[in-house]
Design a protein around this motif. Structure first.
Motif, PDB file in Angstrom:
ATOM      1  N   GLY A  13      -0.927  -0.195   2.827  1.00 55.92           N
ATOM      2  CA  GLY A  13      -1.538   0.547   1.733  1.00 55.92           C
ATOM      3  C   GLY A  13      -1.759   2.006   2.093  1.00 55.92           C
ATOM      4  N   GLU A  16       1.606   3.772   2.137  1.00 54.51           N
ATOM      5  CA  GLU A  16       2.036   4.041   0.760  1.00 54.51           C
ATOM      6  C   GLU A  16       1.300   5.240   0.173  1.00 54.51           C
ATOM      7  OE1 GLU A  16       2.918   4.285  -3.238  1.00 54.51           O
ATOM      8  OE2 GLU A  16       4.101   3.428  -1.603  1.00 54.51           O
ATOM      9  N   ILE A  51       1.893  -2.149  -4.789  1.00 58.61           N
ATOM     10  CA  ILE A  51       0.781  -1.304  -4.355  1.00 58.61           C
ATOM     11  C   ILE A  51       0.976   0.165  -4.729  1.00 58.61           C
ATOM     12  CG2 ILE A  51       0.127  -2.846  -2.478  1.00 58.61           C
ATOM     13  CD1 ILE A  51       1.444  -0.881  -0.527  1.00 58.61           C
ATOM     14  N   GLY A 239      -4.123  -4.002  -0.304  1.00 60.37           N
ATOM     15  CA  GLY A 239      -3.086  -2.975  -0.342  1.00 60.37           C
ATOM     16  C   GLY A 239      -3.324  -1.954  -1.440  1.00 60.37           C
ATOM     17  N   SER A 243      -4.184   1.934  -0.772  1.00 62.18           N
ATOM     18  CA  SER A 243      -3.199   2.841  -1.344  1.00 62.18           C
ATOM     19  C   SER A 243      -3.890   3.876  -2.235  1.00 62.18           C
ATOM     20  CB  SER A 243      -2.169   2.056  -2.150  1.00 62.18           C
ATOM     21  OG  SER A 243      -1.297   2.904  -2.849  1.00 62.18           O
TER      22      SER A 243
END
Length: 290
Positions: A13, A16, A51, A239, A243
């Motif tokens: 996460g 990302e 995510i 996640g 994120s």
């Protein structure tokens, strides 16, 4: 509950959120991070796409005033309708090409070697787009290579974009279907080459990300729903949260950064990181693929 799995979800996460809106490719980093963590099966690929929605919530929060005012003004203001239409026009090419070629790309191009190669190629494209060598030779002053205000831009804000401008940016965004290219990198650098100011290109890239990434996440979850169960909810939730938090920090920082800096530092990061991945894989020091 598998604590190790939740920690992996948190790490993914953060990866990302920190990479989604920088011109360094979130998909590429997720592929590499997933390979290192052993988090790269079919369910993990769905997780990687899902995510992205957390990162998009961060953009919605940062741009909430503009988004909410546009929605309210849609029935009465022509400029609001044109802005919304431009986002829709830019979004459509990714839908069409994604449906046509998405399966092939995922099957053949989602590999560390492809990611590393596109990291390097993309880095050199950014250097070329920024005109680093020319500015360095002409300016020769301290810090000059970091500043590129894009004063000669044809379009200074997203409200000045035409539908044709939006379509061109949307077509450029499709290059990011190749993992390692970077969706934000393609739309921001591509937008600048098409005549948008650095600020306008970055803003429009963020706005375009909202339907693009939410649509990709929803489609992936629906298409691969047979792989998922209620037991996966905590992993996906972790996640999404991480994120969102990391993307919120990153977006706010990037908007301040672009006011006085170019993207050259990200170009060199891409090149160096891509070489490191290819080199460590070639020497057998790191197993980047499962």
């Amino acid at each position: 509950m598998d604590i190790v799995l939740l920690l992996k979800a948190a790490v993914m996460g953060v990866v990302e959120g920190l990479t989604e809106f920088l011109p360094i490719s979130s998909t590429g980093h997720l592929i590499l991070a997933g390979a290192l963590l052993g988090f790269d099966d079919d369910k993990a690929k769905v997780f990687d796409i899902a995510i992205q929605t957390g990162a998009i919530f961060a953009v919605v929060l940062v741009y909430w005033e503009k988004i909410s005012s546009t929605v309210v003004a849609l029935p009465s203001q022509r400029m609001a309708r044109r802005f919304a239409l431009n986002v829709l026009i830019a979004f459509l090419p990714a839908v069409v090409l994604g449906l046509l070629f998405g399966k092939f790309i995922k099957s053949h191009l989602f590999t560390p070697s492809v990611v590393a190669s596109t990291f390097i190629v993309g880095g050199f494209i950014i250097l070329w787009a920024e005109g680093w060598g020319r500015r360095h030779a002409l300016n020769g002053t301290e810090g000059a290579t970091d500043v590129h205000p894009n004063d000669n831009a044809r379009i200074l804000n997203v409200e000045s974009m035409t539908p044709l401008d939006a379509l061109k940016v949307g077509l450029v965004q499709c290059l990011a279907m190749i993992p390692g290219t970077s969706r934000s990198g393609a739309t921001i650098i591509g937008g600048m080459l098409l005549g948008l100011s650095r600020k306008a290109a970055t803003d429009f890239s963020f706005y375009l990300a909202i339907p693009t990434l939410i649509g990709a996440g929803a489609y992936s979850l629906y298409k691969e729903r047979a792989l998922l169960s209620l037991a996966d909810a905590p992993v996906f939730a972790v996640g999404l949260v991480f994120s969102f938090l990391s993307a919120w920090v990153c977006v706010r920082w990037l908007l301040r950064y672009i006011a006085t800096h170019s993207f050259i530092v990200f170009a060199w990061y891409r090149i160096v990181f891509g070489i490191v991945v290819l080199g460590t894989a070639g020497l057998g020091w790191v197993t980047w693929a499962a």
